[in-house]
Scaffold this motif. Structure first.
Motif, mmCIF file in Angstrom:
data_model
loop_
_atom_site.group_PDB
_atom_site.id
_atom_site.type_symbol
_atom_site.label_atom_id
_atom_site.label_comp_id
_atom_site.label_asym_id
_atom_site.label_seq_id
_atom_site.Cartn_x
_atom_site.Cartn_y
_atom_site.Cartn_z
ATOM 1 N N LEU A 357 0.582 -0.749 0.072
ATOM 2 C CA LEU A 357 0.080 0.248 0.283
ATOM 3 C C LEU A 357 1.153 1.349 -0.090
ATOM 4 C CD1 LEU A 357 -3.282 -1.032 2.651
ATOM 5 C CD2 LEU A 357 -3.651 -1.001 0.168
ATOM 6 N N HIS A 358 0.408 2.369 -0.791
ATOM 7 C CA HIS A 358 1.194 3.025 -0.882
ATOM 8 C C HIS A 358 0.524 4.065 0.410
ATOM 9 C CE1 HIS A 358 2.166 2.757 -4.483
ATOM 10 N NE2 HIS A 358 0.880 2.636 -5.042
ATOM 11 N N VAL A 359 1.513 5.034 0.913
ATOM 12 C CA VAL A 359 0.853 6.105 2.133
ATOM 13 C C VAL A 359 -0.119 7.030 1.610
ATOM 14 C CG1 VAL A 359 2.515 8.004 3.699
ATOM 15 C CG2 VAL A 359 4.161 6.163 2.381
ATOM 16 N N GLY A 360 -1.015 7.300 2.740
ATOM 17 C CA GLY A 360 -2.112 7.284 2.891
ATOM 18 C C GLY A 360 -3.239 7.267 2.374
ATOM 19 N N GLN A 361 -2.310 5.535 1.654
ATOM 20 C CA GLN A 361 -3.161 4.744 0.842
ATOM 21 C C GLN A 361 -4.408 3.819 2.306
ATOM 22 O OE1 GLN A 361 -1.586 2.089 -2.158
ATOM 23 N NE2 GLN A 361 -3.939 2.621 -3.704
ATOM 24 N N LYS A 362 -6.176 3.875 1.800
ATOM 25 C CA LYS A 362 -6.994 2.771 2.714
ATOM 26 C C LYS A 362 -6.881 1.415 1.865
ATOM 27 C CE LYS A 362 -7.007 5.755 6.053
ATOM 28 N NZ LYS A 362 -6.309 5.725 7.208
ATOM 29 N N LEU A 363 -6.954 0.103 2.774
ATOM 30 C CA LEU A 363 -7.082 -0.265 2.406
ATOM 31 C C LEU A 363 -8.935 -0.910 1.412
ATOM 32 C CD1 LEU A 363 -6.281 -3.092 1.941
ATOM 33 C CD2 LEU A 363 -6.781 -3.710 4.003
ATOM 34 N N GLU A 364 -9.592 0.228 2.565
ATOM 35 C CA GLU A 364 -11.017 0.250 2.740
ATOM 36 C C GLU A 364 -11.095 0.241 1.009
ATOM 37 O OE1 GLU A 364 -9.503 1.151 4.724
ATOM 38 O OE2 GLU A 364 -11.146 0.765 6.757
ATOM 39 N N GLU A 365 -10.369 1.007 0.344
ATOM 40 C CA GLU A 365 -10.073 2.051 -1.359
ATOM 41 C C GLU A 365 -10.427 0.656 -2.510
ATOM 42 O OE1 GLU A 365 -8.221 5.099 -0.993
ATOM 43 O OE2 GLU A 365 -9.114 5.735 0.234
ATOM 44 N N GLN A 366 -9.413 -1.053 -1.460
ATOM 45 C CA GLN A 366 -8.979 -1.772 -2.360
ATOM 46 C C GLN A 366 -10.196 -2.312 -2.819
ATOM 47 O OE1 GLN A 366 -6.204 -0.891 -4.057
ATOM 48 N NE2 GLN A 366 -6.598 0.642 -2.525
#
Length: 526
Positions: A357-366
């Motif tokens: 995951l990139h910095v600031g990226q949320k798992l819920e968005e995947q």
């Protein structure tokens, strides 16, 4: 002809001649006192009962073996977490899977007891795990990793929902489950472990035909002794304990919450922290977004506990310093919801650290991975619930979709009705099956009385028949009106009162009508 004669003699054999239960020495003395004819009658009667019981015992074993959730591996030690395996010696690694297995999670240990003493056959004797395992190859940002979820059910104090509650004298908690979430990415491995288990005091909740039997806390037991044994072992195995108690803080569940809090306060251990969160109160009116209150409350603690991580070279980067020990009444529905949310938060941190995951990226968005994640945790809930309560889990609509739905409420109602039936009318057989399989009960070939033979008094057959007849007559009187409405009303009232009165008599004597365990009569069901 001989069979008919023997059966006739068996019918008239005095009770003084045929004792119900005798120790082996007493039985030998008793048999010496019998005449030849009486001995033959005694022998045939014993054989007859053994043949009948053997059919039931085989049915019990087949029932356990037909249950979903048994797993084994010929190469990987399923009974240990990644962190426990990383802290072992070279000598441990050379041991067979049977020798080095965590005995809490070896469900075929009793079946392998004779093979355990024969090292030459250890490679053929594999420990069997009971619980749930799922493995998925996933992709996020074009990076592929394996995501694994393992739930290990303890074989200590194992059983079914209402007949196995609380703890035993050794500190083993009912429905204890260790759940490990594992990530494999580019040679690195990470895991996050949580546990669940029944409220660790001596309490029971025996079925009695009521929808929700009243929990009873044992008033004479030394609760602190069992409580301390339980958490001493938990601290040794897992480290720090963050208890999340999700039971209601009012009504019938309130005394259990208070007892748990009191025990933790009395123990005064710096390794144990206690958090009470009234799940139903906080999330009433389908406000499940309020679960964020609990997650925010424990966020700092979760960061402190951390997770286990080993890099591609085999170097341990971080260790998990403790676990969340979650529970509700059954340690099923509410517990699984909270565990899935805590596991997602840990997974978010792990995947960011691994560079997935990139910095600031949320798992819920995947979206693709979220679907896999939610369904896996819902399947885990269903597996644990079926093994303990007899039906799939409740509240899985939230676990699968992140929302509480009307359809989910309807399915929960259906599952609750099925649970009610099974808990009252089939769980005795299920409990006996588990006890037989695990070796908690051993069949004694010299047993003079069938342990499965439990006499029923007149109420067991008479009252249900009276209730059915009275209710049927009430319906008939309604459909076939009398000469006058007063006559019809009188008949309907009479049979209606008779059926309702009989129903309440049955409910009052509910414990006489439920299917209770017959093989193990000890603290397990006290």
């Amino acid at each position: 002809m001989w069979k008919l004669v023997m059966m006739e003699q068996m019918m008239y054999l005095p009770l003084t001649v045929y004792p119900q239960r005798l120790h082996s020495q007493s039985r030998k003395m008793f048999l010496l006192q019998l005449s030849q004819d009486q001995y033959l009658v005694y022998w045939v009667q014993s054989i007859w009962w053994q043949l009948q019981d053997n059919k039931t015992f085989l049915a019990m074993l087949n029932h356990v073996l037909s249950m979903d959730g048994f797993y084994f591996s010929t190469t990987y030690d399923l009974t240990h977490t990644l962190q426990r395996l990383s802290n072992t010696s070279p000598e441990f690694q050379e041991m067979s899977l049977l020798e080095r297995a965590d005995q809490r999670f070896v469900w075929n240990g009793h079946l392998l007891r004779e093979l355990s003493a024969q090292p030459e056959v250890h490679r053929f004797a594999l420990p069997v795990l009971h619980g749930f395992i799922t493995m998925h190859s996933c992709s996020v940002n074009g990076k592929y990793f394996d995501w694994i979820l393992i739930s290990r059910r303890s074989c200590f104090r194992a059983g079914v929902r209402y007949y196995v509650r609380g703890i035993d004298s050794e500190g083993h908690a009912a429905n204890f489950v260790e759940t490990e979430q594992i990530v494999h990415y580019s040679g690195s491995r990470a895991s996050f472990v949580q546990t669940r288990g029944s409220i660790p005091v001596f309490w029971s909740q025996r079925p009695n035909l009521k929808y929700k039997p009243l929990p009873q806390i044992n008033k004479v037991a030394n609760h602190m002794d069992g409580f301390q044994r339980h958490f001493d072992s938990q601290v040794i195995i897992y480290g720090k304990q963050v208890i999340i108690n999700l039971v209601n803080q009012k009504g019938s569940e309130k005394p259990l919450e208070q007892a748990f809090a009191t025990m933790v306060s009395s123990l005064g251990s710096g390794m144990i922290r206690y958090i009470a969160f009234d799940f139903h109160k906080e999330c009433r009116n389908m406000r499940w977004d309020r679960l964020s209150i609990l997650l925010d409350q424990v966020a700092e603690m979760q960061d402190e506990l951390s997770y286990f991580l080993v890099d591609s070279s085999g170097k341990v980067v971080t260790n998990q310093e403790g676990v969340f020990r979650s529970n509700c009444m059954d340690c099923l529905d509410r517990t699984n919801v909270i565990q899935s949310l805590l596991a997602r938060r840990s997974l978010q941190a792990q995947l960011q650290r691994l560079g997935v995951l990139h910095v600031g990226q949320k798992l819920e968005e995947q979206d693709e991975f979220e679907k896999i994640y939610k369904n896996a945790w819902a399947d885990n809930a269903n597996a644990c619930a079926k093994q303990y309560a007899g039906t799939g889990a409740l509240k899985t609509d939230f676990t699968r979709t992140g929302k509480r739905t009307q359809l989910g409420l309807i399915m929960d109602g259906l599952n609750s009705l099925i649970r009610y039936y099974k808990n009252n009318f089939s769980d005795g057989f299920r409990q006996d099956s588990i006890d037989l399989f695990l070796g908690n009960y051993s069949v004694d070939e010299l047993e003079s009385h069938s342990p499965l033979s439990v006499p029923r008094d007149w109420k067991f057959l008479a009252l249900p028949i009276i209730m059915v007849v009275a209710f049927s007559m009430c319906i008939i009187c309604l459909l076939m009106a009398g000469d006058t409405w007063t006559e019809t009303l009188a008949y309907v009232l009479f049979w209606g009162v008779a059926s309702i009165g009989t129903f309440f008599i049955i409910l009052y004597n509910g414990k006489d009508f439920v299917d209770a365990p017959r093989l193990v009569q000890k603290e397990k069901i006290d």
